[in-house]
Design a protein around this motif. Structure first.
Motif, mmCIF file in Angstrom:
data_model
loop_
_atom_site.group_PDB
_atom_site.id
_atom_site.type_symbol
_atom_site.label_atom_id
_atom_site.label_comp_id
_atom_site.label_asym_id
_atom_site.label_seq_id
_atom_site.Cartn_x
_atom_site.Cartn_y
_atom_site.Cartn_z
ATOM 1 N N TRP A 74 6.289 7.027 -0.857
ATOM 2 C CA TRP A 74 5.371 5.839 -0.260
ATOM 3 C C TRP A 74 4.165 7.519 -1.162
ATOM 4 O O TRP A 74 4.137 7.384 -1.835
ATOM 5 N N ALA A 75 4.779 9.176 -0.806
ATOM 6 C CA ALA A 75 3.546 10.111 -1.670
ATOM 7 C C ALA A 75 3.815 9.860 -2.493
ATOM 8 O O ALA A 75 3.308 10.478 -4.436
ATOM 9 N N LEU A 76 5.523 10.156 -2.884
ATOM 10 C CA LEU A 76 6.017 10.222 -4.794
ATOM 11 C C LEU A 76 5.664 8.683 -5.481
ATOM 12 O O LEU A 76 5.551 9.245 -6.652
ATOM 13 N N ASN A 77 4.983 7.886 -5.401
ATOM 14 C CA ASN A 77 4.648 6.507 -5.514
ATOM 15 C C ASN A 77 3.376 6.233 -6.226
ATOM 16 O O ASN A 77 2.781 4.944 -6.042
ATOM 17 N N THR A 78 2.282 7.154 -4.949
ATOM 18 C CA THR A 78 1.089 6.225 -4.674
ATOM 19 C C THR A 78 -0.385 7.299 -5.227
ATOM 20 O O THR A 78 0.011 8.585 -4.566
ATOM 21 N N PRO A 79 -0.870 7.291 -6.249
ATOM 22 C CA PRO A 79 -1.120 7.592 -7.196
ATOM 23 C C PRO A 79 -2.689 8.226 -6.444
ATOM 24 O O PRO A 79 -2.756 7.540 -5.739
ATOM 25 N N ASP A 80 -2.713 9.315 -6.221
ATOM 26 C CA ASP A 80 -3.642 10.636 -5.292
ATOM 27 C C ASP A 80 -3.422 10.310 -4.044
ATOM 28 O O ASP A 80 -4.142 10.090 -3.296
ATOM 29 N N ALA A 81 -2.397 10.035 -3.980
ATOM 30 C CA ALA A 81 -1.796 10.015 -2.268
ATOM 31 C C ALA A 81 -2.241 11.344 -1.406
ATOM 32 O O ALA A 81 -2.068 12.422 -1.781
ATOM 33 N N PRO A 82 -2.981 11.188 -0.129
ATOM 34 C CA PRO A 82 -3.650 12.671 0.406
ATOM 35 C C PRO A 82 -2.522 13.120 0.116
ATOM 36 O O PRO A 82 -1.382 12.341 0.903
ATOM 37 N N ARG A 83 -2.343 14.464 0.783
ATOM 38 C CA ARG A 83 -1.642 15.475 1.545
ATOM 39 C C ARG A 83 -1.734 15.902 3.347
ATOM 40 O O ARG A 83 -2.714 15.358 3.396
ATOM 41 N N ILE A 84 -0.751 15.169 3.816
ATOM 42 C CA ILE A 84 -0.292 14.881 5.115
ATOM 43 C C ILE A 84 0.082 15.785 5.718
ATOM 44 O O ILE A 84 1.351 15.767 5.235
#
Ligand SMILES: [Zn+2]
Length: 259
Positions: A74-84
């Motif tokens: 999800w993080a790798l494929n979501t533009p502007d994913a927040p750093r969790i």
């Protein structure tokens, strides 16, 4: 503070029955305790992943950690994913990185998560939630956690046999989310009776049994509890409504909604 059970079965998921995962929310702070198989999909019935503040992983067995892979994709494929922020047992980031890339460094994991390793007595604060971690007794390095909010508190056992650390974490907790992965007393897991004894010793207000061993009959487990006891089911909430006051420790129930 509110808890939503994302999943609670072991050792593998079934349709509509993810493995261990619990969403704890207080205002805009949302922390996921464990992300076993199937929990990432279940989370999205309740909250967009981007709104999750932190993940806390009790140990690296797949029924508690497999969906770190889903979180990564999800993080790798979501533009502007927040750093969790992710808290996990020692070595978790290397193991995840190896599964994603075949290498034992943490370059990829560090590019998407703020990674921290748990230790006994580790504490972390996110918004109004304070997490206190204790090392517990399992077949691999494992941890339990106490989550304290502004006026309520819950404890989660992870996977463990009964131990002093779990009793300490559960002391006077409003809710004790305890595994019942053993049908008979033994090493590494807890029976429903042992969970109840720990809850009584710790003075908890309500026991939520989760991660029931396959051999256990859920309808029989909480038939005559000595303290208010509920069997976890996916989608279950505690308290059962947003505005509910502290749970009533005088009423005993084995129903599916936590009252
Ligand atoms: Zn487990």
């Amino acid at each position: 503070m509110q808890l939503v059970v994302l999943g609670c079965v072991t050792p593998y998921p079934a349709p509509g029955q993810p493995c261990s995962g619990y969403l704890v929310s207080d205002g805009d702070t949302h922390i996921v305790l464990d992300c076993g198989s199937g929990t990432f999909a279940a989370l999205q019935d309740h909250l967009p992943p981007a709104e999750v503040t932190a993940l806390w992983i009790s140990h690296l067995h797949p029924d508690h950690s497999a969906d770190l892979l889903a979180w990564s994709n999800w993080a790798l494929n979501t533009p502007d994913a927040p750093r969790i922020t992710v808290y996990g047992p020692p070595g978790w980031a290397q193991r995840l990185n190896h599964m994603l890339t075949g290498t034992l460094d943490t370059t990829l994991v560090d590019s998407i998560f703020d990674a921290y390793e748990l230790r006994d007595h580790h504490t972390a604060v996110h918004g109004s939630l304070t997490l206190t971690t204790r090392a517990v007794e399992h077949s691999v390095p494992g941890f339990g956690v106490r989550v304290e909010g502004s006026n309520t508190c819950l404890a989660y056992s992870g996977d463990t046999e009964p131990c002093d650390a779990i009793t300490d974490l559960a002391r006077d907790a409003d809710l004790f989310l305890c595994e019942a992965g053993a049908a008979v007393p033994g090493r590494h897991h807890t029976t429903p009776y042992q969970a109840e004894q720990t809850a009584i010793t710790a003075g908890v207000h309500h026991l939520l049994l989760t991660h029931l061993a396959l051999a256990l009959d859920a309808t029989a487990v909480a038939r005559s509890p000595a303290i208010p006891t509920t069997i976890a089911t996916p989608g279950q909430r505690w308290p059962s409504t947003q505005n509910r006051d502290r749970p009533d420790r005088a009423s005993h129930t084995a129903a599916n909604s936590i009252t």
